[in-house]
Scaffold this motif. Structure first.
Motif, mmCIF file in Angstrom:
data_model
loop_
_atom_site.group_PDB
_atom_site.id
_atom_site.type_symbol
_atom_site.label_atom_id
_atom_site.label_comp_id
_atom_site.label_asym_id
_atom_site.label_seq_id
_atom_site.Cartn_x
_atom_site.Cartn_y
_atom_site.Cartn_z
ATOM 1 N N ALA A 88 -4.442 3.552 8.012
ATOM 2 C CA ALA A 88 -5.222 2.439 7.454
ATOM 3 C C ALA A 88 -5.934 2.818 6.164
ATOM 4 C CB ALA A 88 -6.230 1.939 8.490
ATOM 5 N N TRP A 89 -6.169 4.133 5.958
ATOM 6 C CA TRP A 89 -6.893 4.521 4.741
ATOM 7 C C TRP A 89 -6.302 5.724 3.992
ATOM 8 C CZ3 TRP A 89 -8.730 9.464 4.367
ATOM 9 C CH2 TRP A 89 -8.904 10.184 5.560
ATOM 10 N N THR A 134 -4.505 4.785 0.775
ATOM 11 C CA THR A 134 -5.238 3.897 -0.132
ATOM 12 C C THR A 134 -6.631 4.398 -0.498
ATOM 13 O OG1 THR A 134 -5.832 2.625 1.854
ATOM 14 C CG2 THR A 134 -4.021 1.792 0.511
ATOM 15 N N THR A 178 0.780 -0.806 -1.426
ATOM 16 C CA THR A 178 0.724 -0.066 -0.167
ATOM 17 C C THR A 178 1.955 -0.345 0.690
ATOM 18 O OG1 THR A 178 -1.677 -0.368 -0.281
ATOM 19 C CG2 THR A 178 -0.772 0.549 1.763
ATOM 20 N N THR A 213 -3.745 -3.046 5.855
ATOM 21 C CA THR A 213 -4.691 -2.762 4.775
ATOM 22 C C THR A 213 -4.326 -3.529 3.513
ATOM 23 O OG1 THR A 213 -5.233 -0.563 5.630
ATOM 24 C CG2 THR A 213 -5.617 -0.938 3.287
ATOM 25 N N GLN A 248 -10.906 -0.891 4.659
ATOM 26 C CA GLN A 248 -9.868 -0.022 5.225
ATOM 27 C C GLN A 248 -10.469 0.976 6.223
ATOM 28 O OE1 GLN A 248 -8.456 3.052 2.157
ATOM 29 N NE2 GLN A 248 -9.454 1.541 0.846
ATOM 30 N N SER A 294 -7.573 -5.024 1.510
ATOM 31 C CA SER A 294 -8.553 -3.964 1.777
ATOM 32 C C SER A 294 -8.257 -2.649 1.073
ATOM 33 C CB SER A 294 -8.629 -3.704 3.285
ATOM 34 O OG SER A 294 -8.914 -4.890 3.992
ATOM 35 N N LYS A 295 -7.190 -2.590 0.261
ATOM 36 C CA LYS A 295 -6.773 -1.298 -0.271
ATOM 37 C C LYS A 295 -7.743 -0.728 -1.310
ATOM 38 C CE LYS A 295 -3.759 -2.891 -4.038
ATOM 39 N NZ LYS A 295 -2.418 -2.743 -4.643
ATOM 40 N N TYR A 329 -9.175 3.084 -3.576
ATOM 41 C CA TYR A 329 -10.586 2.734 -3.368
ATOM 42 C C TYR A 329 -11.490 3.585 -4.257
ATOM 43 C CZ TYR A 329 -15.190 3.328 -1.247
ATOM 44 O OH TYR A 329 -16.542 3.465 -1.054
#
Length: 423
Positions: A20-21, A24, A260, A154, A165, A159-160, A28
Protein backbone atom coordinates in the motif's frame (compact mmCIF):
# COMPACT_ATOMS: atom_id res chain seq x y z
CA UNK A 1 -13.00 -21.27 7.50
CA UNK A 2 -10.61 -23.93 6.19
CA UNK A 3 -6.91 -24.00 7.07
CA UNK A 4 -5.73 -23.29 3.53
CA UNK A 5 -8.14 -20.38 3.11
CA UNK A 6 -7.05 -18.80 6.41
CA UNK A 7 -3.38 -19.09 5.47
CA UNK A 8 -4.15 -17.68 2.03
CA UNK A 9 -5.85 -14.69 3.66
CA UNK A 10 -2.84 -14.23 5.95
CA UNK A 11 -0.47 -14.30 2.96
CA UNK A 12 -2.64 -11.81 1.01
CA UNK A 13 -2.78 -9.33 3.88
CA UNK A 14 0.90 -9.84 4.79
CA UNK A 15 1.97 -8.13 1.57
CA UNK A 16 -1.09 -5.92 1.11
CA UNK A 17 -0.07 -3.93 4.20
CA UNK A 18 3.37 -3.35 2.65
CA UNK A 19 2.41 -2.79 -0.97
CA UNK A 20 0.00 0.00 0.00
CA UNK A 21 2.93 2.37 0.52
CA UNK A 22 6.28 0.79 -0.44
CA UNK A 23 6.14 1.77 -4.13
CA UNK A 24 4.51 5.17 -3.55
CA UNK A 25 6.34 6.53 -0.50
CA UNK A 26 8.79 8.31 -2.82
CA UNK A 27 5.92 10.00 -4.68
CA UNK A 28 4.52 11.12 -1.33
CA UNK A 29 7.90 12.31 -0.01
CA UNK A 30 9.02 14.27 -3.08
CA UNK A 31 5.62 15.96 -3.36
CA UNK A 32 5.68 17.04 0.30
CA UNK A 33 7.34 20.02 2.01
CA UNK A 34 9.82 17.56 3.53
CA UNK A 35 11.61 17.38 0.16
CA UNK A 36 12.20 21.13 0.07
CA UNK A 37 15.77 22.34 0.35
CA UNK A 38 19.00 20.51 -0.23
CA UNK A 39 19.80 16.79 0.00
CA UNK A 40 16.22 15.59 -0.46
CA UNK A 41 17.49 12.51 -2.30
CA UNK A 42 19.91 11.63 0.48
CA UNK A 43 17.18 12.10 3.08
CA UNK A 44 14.83 9.80 1.20
CA UNK A 45 17.62 7.28 0.64
CA UNK A 46 18.15 7.19 4.40
CA UNK A 47 14.41 6.69 5.02
CA UNK A 48 14.21 3.83 2.52
CA UNK A 49 17.35 2.24 3.94
CA UNK A 50 15.46 1.48 7.16
CA UNK A 51 14.04 -1.59 5.38
CA UNK A 52 17.56 -2.93 5.05
CA UNK A 53 18.70 -1.85 8.52
CA UNK A 54 15.83 -3.64 10.24
CA UNK A 55 16.49 -6.73 8.10
CA UNK A 56 19.98 -6.97 9.58
CA UNK A 57 18.84 -7.88 13.08
CA UNK A 58 15.07 -8.18 13.58
CA UNK A 59 14.36 -11.49 11.76
CA UNK A 60 17.07 -13.22 13.81
CA UNK A 61 15.83 -11.79 17.11
CA UNK A 62 12.17 -12.59 16.50
CA UNK A 63 13.16 -16.06 15.27
CA UNK A 64 14.83 -16.76 18.62
CA UNK A 65 11.75 -15.47 20.50
CA UNK A 66 9.40 -17.67 18.44
CA UNK A 67 11.70 -20.68 18.83
CA UNK A 68 12.11 -20.42 22.58
CA UNK A 69 9.55 -18.28 24.37
CA UNK A 70 6.41 -17.18 22.53
CA UNK A 71 3.83 -18.64 20.15
CA UNK A 72 4.73 -17.58 16.62
CA UNK A 73 1.18 -16.56 15.69
CA UNK A 74 0.90 -14.33 18.79
CA UNK A 75 4.25 -12.66 18.14
CA UNK A 76 3.22 -12.20 14.52
CA UNK A 77 -0.07 -10.60 15.54
CA UNK A 78 1.55 -8.29 18.09
CA UNK A 79 4.12 -7.07 15.56
CA UNK A 80 1.43 -6.28 12.97
CA UNK A 81 -0.67 -4.36 15.47
CA UNK A 82 2.37 -2.29 16.49
CA UNK A 83 3.24 -1.79 12.80
CA UNK A 84 -0.27 -0.48 12.11
CA UNK A 85 -0.17 1.88 15.09
CA UNK A 86 3.16 3.34 13.93
CA UNK A 87 1.83 3.89 10.40
CA UNK A 88 -1.14 5.80 11.81
CA UNK A 89 1.36 8.31 13.18
CA UNK A 90 2.87 9.14 9.76
CA UNK A 91 0.30 11.89 8.92
CA UNK A 92 1.52 13.80 11.99
CA UNK A 93 5.10 13.90 10.69
CA UNK A 94 6.26 17.15 9.09
CA UNK A 95 10.03 16.72 8.70
CA UNK A 96 12.30 14.16 7.06
CA UNK A 97 14.31 13.38 10.19
CA UNK A 98 11.20 12.39 12.15
CA UNK A 99 9.87 10.40 9.20
CA UNK A 100 13.13 8.43 9.19
CA UNK A 101 12.60 7.26 12.78
CA UNK A 102 8.87 6.57 12.28
CA UNK A 103 9.46 4.42 9.18
CA UNK A 104 12.39 2.72 10.95
CA UNK A 105 10.06 1.83 13.84
CA UNK A 106 7.48 0.51 11.37
CA UNK A 107 10.11 -1.61 9.61
CA UNK A 108 11.40 -3.01 12.91
CA UNK A 109 7.86 -4.31 13.43
CA UNK A 110 7.13 -5.39 9.84
CA UNK A 111 10.28 -6.93 8.35
CA UNK A 112 10.47 -9.93 10.72
CA UNK A 113 6.84 -10.80 9.97
CA UNK A 114 7.81 -11.88 6.44
CA UNK A 115 9.82 -14.85 7.70
CA UNK A 116 7.39 -15.41 10.58
CA UNK A 117 4.48 -15.75 8.15
CA UNK A 118 6.36 -18.50 6.31
CA UNK A 119 7.18 -20.30 9.56
CA UNK A 120 3.56 -20.11 10.73
CA UNK A 121 2.28 -21.47 7.43
CA UNK A 122 4.81 -24.33 7.44
CA UNK A 123 3.97 -25.29 11.02
CA UNK A 124 0.19 -25.22 10.56
CA UNK A 125 0.32 -27.16 7.29
CA UNK A 126 2.60 -29.83 8.77
CA UNK A 127 0.47 -30.14 11.91
CA UNK A 128 -2.57 -30.73 9.71
CA UNK A 129 -0.82 -33.32 7.51
CA UNK A 130 -0.66 -31.22 4.35
CA UNK A 131 2.08 -31.68 1.73
CA UNK A 132 3.95 -28.41 2.32
CA UNK A 133 5.87 -28.50 -0.99
CA UNK A 134 2.62 -28.93 -2.92
CA UNK A 135 0.28 -26.72 -0.87
CA UNK A 136 2.45 -23.77 0.21
CA UNK A 137 3.39 -22.19 -3.20
CA UNK A 138 -0.26 -21.54 -4.22
CA UNK A 139 -0.80 -19.96 -0.80
CA UNK A 140 2.33 -17.80 -1.06
CA UNK A 141 1.48 -16.51 -4.53
CA UNK A 142 -1.52 -14.74 -2.96
CA UNK A 143 0.99 -12.60 -1.10
CA UNK A 144 2.18 -11.13 -4.38
CA UNK A 145 -1.45 -10.71 -5.46
CA UNK A 146 -2.06 -8.84 -2.19
CA UNK A 147 0.88 -6.54 -2.93
CA UNK A 148 -0.52 -5.81 -6.41
CA UNK A 149 -4.03 -5.23 -5.03
CA UNK A 150 -2.68 -2.73 -2.49
CA UNK A 151 -0.87 -0.79 -5.22
CA UNK A 152 -4.11 -0.57 -7.21
CA UNK A 153 -6.10 0.54 -4.16
CA UNK A 154 -3.55 3.25 -3.37
CA UNK A 155 -3.58 4.52 -6.96
CA UNK A 156 -7.35 4.35 -7.58
CA UNK A 157 -8.20 6.07 -4.27
CA UNK A 158 -5.89 8.98 -5.12
CA UNK A 159 -3.59 8.15 -2.22
CA UNK A 160 -0.22 7.78 -3.93
CA UNK A 161 0.95 11.31 -3.09
CA UNK A 162 -0.59 11.70 0.38
CA UNK A 163 -0.63 10.01 3.77
CA UNK A 164 -3.78 7.99 3.09
CA UNK A 165 -1.55 5.19 1.81
CA UNK A 166 -0.17 4.73 5.33
CA UNK A 167 -3.64 4.80 6.87
CA UNK A 168 -4.80 2.09 4.45
CA UNK A 169 -1.80 -0.06 5.34
CA UNK A 170 -2.15 0.62 9.06
CA UNK A 171 -5.84 -0.29 9.21
CA UNK A 172 -5.36 -3.61 7.44
CA UNK A 173 -2.22 -4.38 9.48
CA UNK A 174 -4.20 -4.10 12.72
CA UNK A 175 -6.94 -6.29 11.25
CA UNK A 176 -4.30 -8.85 10.23
CA UNK A 177 -2.82 -8.71 13.72
CA UNK A 178 -6.19 -9.42 15.32
CA UNK A 179 -6.94 -12.15 12.78
CA UNK A 180 -3.63 -13.90 13.48
CA UNK A 181 -4.70 -14.58 17.09
CA UNK A 182 -7.42 -16.86 15.68
CA UNK A 183 -4.92 -19.05 13.79
CA UNK A 184 -4.00 -22.54 15.11
CA UNK A 185 -1.37 -22.38 17.83
CA UNK A 186 2.31 -22.45 16.83
CA UNK A 187 4.11 -22.94 20.17
CA UNK A 188 7.88 -22.64 20.62
CA UNK A 189 9.73 -25.64 19.22
CA UNK A 190 12.81 -25.30 21.44
CA UNK A 191 14.80 -25.69 18.23
CA UNK A 192 17.82 -23.98 19.74
CA UNK A 193 19.66 -26.00 22.35
CA UNK A 194 19.63 -24.54 25.82
CA UNK A 195 23.42 -24.66 26.01
CA UNK A 196 23.97 -23.12 22.57
CA UNK A 197 26.25 -20.13 22.51
CA UNK A 198 25.20 -16.67 21.36
CA UNK A 199 26.90 -17.19 18.00
CA UNK A 200 24.84 -20.33 17.37
CA UNK A 201 21.61 -18.65 18.44
CA UNK A 202 22.14 -15.72 16.09
CA UNK A 203 23.32 -17.86 13.20
CA UNK A 204 26.77 -16.26 13.26
CA UNK A 205 28.57 -19.56 12.66
CA UNK A 206 27.76 -19.18 8.97
CA UNK A 207 30.19 -16.27 8.78
CA UNK A 208 33.01 -18.79 8.49
CA UNK A 209 31.83 -19.23 4.89
CA UNK A 210 33.65 -15.97 4.12
CA UNK A 211 36.83 -17.99 4.53
CA UNK A 212 35.93 -19.91 1.36
CA UNK A 213 36.92 -17.93 -1.77
CA UNK A 214 33.99 -19.07 -3.88
CA UNK A 215 31.41 -18.40 -1.17
CA UNK A 216 33.00 -15.07 -0.26
CA UNK A 217 32.81 -14.03 -3.92
CA UNK A 218 29.18 -15.16 -4.11
CA UNK A 219 28.23 -13.12 -1.04
CA UNK A 220 30.13 -10.11 -2.43
CA UNK A 221 28.10 -10.23 -5.64
CA UNK A 222 24.94 -10.78 -3.58
CA UNK A 223 25.70 -7.51 -1.82
CA UNK A 224 26.50 -5.68 -5.08
CA UNK A 225 23.30 -6.85 -6.74
CA UNK A 226 21.36 -6.21 -3.54
CA UNK A 227 22.24 -2.55 -4.06
CA UNK A 228 20.08 -2.62 -7.21
CA UNK A 229 17.14 -4.69 -5.93
CA UNK A 230 15.17 -1.85 -4.34
CA UNK A 231 16.10 1.03 -6.66
CA UNK A 232 12.98 0.84 -8.81
CA UNK A 233 10.83 0.32 -5.70
CA UNK A 234 12.39 3.52 -4.36
CA UNK A 235 12.17 5.67 -7.47
CA UNK A 236 9.95 3.95 -10.06
CA UNK A 237 6.62 5.54 -9.14
CA UNK A 238 7.99 9.04 -8.59
CA UNK A 239 9.86 8.75 -11.93
CA UNK A 240 6.57 8.12 -13.75
CA UNK A 241 4.75 10.73 -11.67
CA UNK A 242 7.38 13.34 -12.62
CA UNK A 243 6.24 13.26 -16.26
CA UNK A 244 3.44 15.58 -15.08
CA UNK A 245 6.05 18.38 -15.05
CA UNK A 246 6.86 17.82 -18.72
CA UNK A 247 4.63 20.00 -20.95
CA UNK A 248 4.60 17.24 -23.60
CA UNK A 249 2.62 14.98 -21.26
CA UNK A 250 1.17 16.84 -18.26
CA UNK A 251 -0.69 15.66 -15.14
CA UNK A 252 -3.55 14.09 -17.17
CA UNK A 253 -1.24 11.66 -18.93
CA UNK A 254 -2.29 8.01 -18.50
CA UNK A 255 1.17 7.13 -17.16
CA UNK A 256 1.03 9.91 -14.57
CA UNK A 257 -2.52 9.19 -13.42
CA UNK A 258 -2.01 5.43 -13.16
CA UNK A 259 1.72 5.23 -12.40
CA UNK A 260 1.28 2.82 -9.49
CA UNK A 261 -0.91 0.47 -11.53
CA UNK A 262 1.71 0.48 -14.30
CA UNK A 263 4.41 -0.31 -11.75
CA UNK A 264 2.30 -3.24 -10.53
CA UNK A 265 3.04 -4.97 -13.85
CA UNK A 266 6.43 -5.67 -12.27
CA UNK A 267 4.84 -7.76 -9.52
CA UNK A 268 2.51 -9.49 -12.01
CA UNK A 269 5.60 -10.39 -14.05
CA UNK A 270 7.26 -11.69 -10.90
CA UNK A 271 4.51 -14.26 -10.38
CA UNK A 272 4.89 -15.45 -13.99
CA UNK A 273 8.68 -15.73 -14.02
CA UNK A 274 8.67 -17.80 -10.82
CA UNK A 275 7.02 -20.57 -12.85
CA UNK A 276 9.81 -20.53 -15.47
CA UNK A 277 12.69 -20.86 -13.01
CA UNK A 278 12.85 -24.70 -12.91
CA UNK A 279 13.16 -24.80 -16.73
CA UNK A 280 15.89 -22.15 -16.85
CA UNK A 281 17.84 -23.71 -13.99
CA UNK A 282 17.74 -27.18 -15.53
CA UNK A 283 18.62 -25.92 -19.01
CA UNK A 284 21.27 -23.30 -18.22
CA UNK A 285 22.48 -23.86 -14.66
CA UNK A 286 22.71 -21.63 -11.60
CA UNK A 287 25.51 -19.32 -12.75
CA UNK A 288 23.89 -18.48 -16.09
CA UNK A 289 20.51 -17.89 -14.47
CA UNK A 290 22.11 -15.46 -12.00
CA UNK A 291 23.85 -13.79 -14.96
CA UNK A 292 20.50 -13.53 -16.78
CA UNK A 293 19.18 -11.71 -13.72
CA UNK A 294 21.99 -9.17 -13.81
CA UNK A 295 21.51 -8.54 -17.53
CA UNK A 296 17.76 -8.17 -16.88
CA UNK A 297 18.58 -5.40 -14.40
CA UNK A 298 20.56 -3.65 -17.15
CA UNK A 299 17.46 -3.83 -19.35
CA UNK A 300 15.17 -2.78 -16.49
CA UNK A 301 17.12 0.43 -15.91
CA UNK A 302 18.01 1.07 -19.56
CA UNK A 303 14.41 0.84 -20.75
CA UNK A 304 13.33 3.28 -18.04
CA UNK A 305 16.08 5.66 -19.20
CA UNK A 306 14.60 5.92 -22.71
CA UNK A 307 10.91 5.35 -21.95
CA UNK A 308 8.20 8.01 -21.95
CA UNK A 309 4.36 8.15 -21.79
CA UNK A 310 3.97 8.50 -25.57
CA UNK A 311 6.03 6.64 -28.19
CA UNK A 312 8.24 5.23 -25.43
CA UNK A 313 5.42 3.69 -23.38
CA UNK A 314 6.31 0.23 -24.68
CA UNK A 315 9.75 0.62 -23.07
CA UNK A 316 8.20 1.38 -19.68
CA UNK A 317 5.87 -1.64 -19.99
CA UNK A 318 8.71 -3.92 -21.14
CA UNK A 319 10.89 -2.71 -18.27
CA UNK A 320 8.16 -3.76 -15.84
CA UNK A 321 7.90 -7.18 -17.51
CA UNK A 322 11.68 -7.67 -17.37
CA UNK A 323 11.58 -6.98 -13.63
CA UNK A 324 10.18 -10.46 -12.97
CA UNK A 325 13.31 -12.09 -14.37
CA UNK A 326 15.63 -9.53 -12.74
CA UNK A 327 14.21 -9.97 -9.25
CA UNK A 328 13.28 -13.65 -9.16
CA UNK A 329 16.15 -15.26 -11.00
CA UNK A 330 18.90 -14.10 -8.64
CA UNK A 331 16.93 -14.62 -5.43
CA UNK A 332 15.82 -18.16 -6.28
CA UNK A 333 19.01 -19.37 -7.98
CA UNK A 334 21.15 -17.73 -5.29
CA UNK A 335 19.16 -19.48 -2.58
CA UNK A 336 19.59 -22.78 -4.42
CA UNK A 337 23.33 -22.19 -4.74
CA UNK A 338 23.56 -21.78 -0.96
CA UNK A 339 21.40 -24.86 -0.44
CA UNK A 340 23.60 -27.08 -2.61
CA UNK A 341 27.06 -25.83 -1.59
CA UNK A 342 26.91 -25.45 2.20
CA UNK A 343 27.06 -27.96 5.04
CA UNK A 344 23.62 -29.03 6.32
CA UNK A 345 24.59 -27.97 9.87
CA UNK A 346 24.80 -24.30 8.87
CA UNK A 347 22.48 -24.28 5.86
CA UNK A 348 19.68 -22.32 7.51
CA UNK A 349 22.03 -19.68 8.86
CA UNK A 350 23.79 -19.56 5.48
CA UNK A 351 20.45 -18.77 3.85
CA UNK A 352 20.01 -16.03 6.43
CA UNK A 353 23.45 -14.69 5.56
CA UNK A 354 22.50 -14.63 1.86
CA UNK A 355 19.37 -12.62 2.66
CA UNK A 356 21.35 -10.33 4.96
CA UNK A 357 23.90 -9.56 2.25
CA UNK A 358 21.23 -8.84 -0.40
CA UNK A 359 18.28 -7.31 1.49
CA UNK A 360 20.37 -6.00 4.37
CA UNK A 361 23.87 -4.75 3.56
CA UNK A 362 23.37 -4.44 -0.21
CA UNK A 363 19.99 -2.74 -0.02
CA UNK A 364 21.23 -0.38 2.71
CA UNK A 365 24.25 0.72 0.67
CA UNK A 366 22.13 0.98 -2.47
CA UNK A 367 19.59 3.21 -0.73
CA UNK A 368 22.16 5.51 0.85
CA UNK A 369 24.57 5.80 -2.09
CA UNK A 370 21.83 6.23 -4.73
CA UNK A 371 20.25 9.03 -2.69
CA UNK A 372 23.59 10.82 -2.40
CA UNK A 373 24.45 10.33 -6.09
CA UNK A 374 21.07 11.62 -7.26
CA UNK A 375 21.47 14.75 -5.14
CA UNK A 376 25.08 15.31 -6.19
CA UNK A 377 24.98 14.57 -9.89
CA UNK A 378 21.40 14.33 -11.18
CA UNK A 379 19.36 17.06 -9.46
CA UNK A 380 19.20 20.63 -10.76
CA UNK A 381 19.29 23.72 -8.58
CA UNK A 382 15.51 23.95 -9.00
CA UNK A 383 15.09 20.42 -7.64
CA UNK A 384 14.30 18.67 -10.94
CA UNK A 385 15.78 15.22 -11.47
CA UNK A 386 17.57 14.01 -14.59
CA UNK A 387 15.82 10.64 -14.74
CA UNK A 388 17.48 9.71 -18.04
CA UNK A 389 20.90 10.09 -16.44
CA UNK A 390 19.81 8.38 -13.22
CA UNK A 391 18.55 5.23 -14.95
CA UNK A 392 21.55 5.09 -17.30
CA UNK A 393 23.91 5.27 -14.31
CA UNK A 394 22.03 2.40 -12.66
CA UNK A 395 22.18 0.41 -15.93
CA UNK A 396 25.95 0.92 -16.21
CA UNK A 397 26.36 -0.21 -12.60
CA UNK A 398 24.37 -3.40 -13.26
CA UNK A 399 26.39 -4.08 -16.42
CA UNK A 400 29.70 -3.73 -14.57
CA UNK A 401 28.49 -6.16 -11.89
CA UNK A 402 27.37 -8.62 -14.58
CA UNK A 403 30.70 -8.53 -16.43
CA UNK A 404 32.70 -8.98 -13.23
CA UNK A 405 30.44 -11.85 -12.20
CA UNK A 406 30.91 -13.56 -15.57
CA UNK A 407 34.69 -13.26 -15.37
CA UNK A 408 35.33 -13.98 -11.69
CA UNK A 409 32.65 -16.39 -10.49
CA UNK A 410 33.34 -20.03 -11.43
CA UNK A 411 30.62 -22.65 -11.01
CA UNK A 412 30.01 -25.85 -12.95
CA UNK A 413 26.42 -26.68 -13.87
CA UNK A 414 25.10 -29.84 -12.18
CA UNK A 415 21.52 -30.77 -13.23
CA UNK A 416 21.04 -32.68 -9.95
CA UNK A 417 21.21 -29.36 -8.07
CA UNK A 418 17.85 -28.35 -9.44
CA UNK A 419 15.87 -31.58 -9.22
CA UNK A 420 14.14 -30.51 -5.99
CA UNK A 421 13.96 -26.76 -6.61
CA UNK A 422 10.91 -25.11 -5.01
CA UNK A 423 8.76 -22.98 -7.27
Amino acid sequence: MGIKFRLTLMSFLQFFVWGAWLITIATYFFNSPMAAGENAGAKFGAIFSTLALSSLFMPALTGIIADKWMNAEKLYGLLHILYGIVLFYVPQVTDADTLYYVIFAAMICYMPTISLSNSIAYTILKNNDFDVVKVFPPIRVWGTIGFIAAMWVTNLTGSKANTNQFLIAGAFAILLGIFSFTLPKCPPQKAIAADAGLADQLGLTSFKLFGNYKMALFFLFSMLLGGALQLTNMYGDTFLDDFKNNPLYGPESFVVRYSTIIMSISQISETAFILTIPFFLKRFGIKKVMLFSMLAWVLRFGLFAYGNPADGLWMIILSCIVYGMAFDFFNISGSLFVETTTDSKIRSSAQGLFMMMTNGVGAFLGSKISGYAIDRFYTTAEGHKDWHGIWLAFAVYAMVVAVLFLLLFKHEHNPKDVENVAH
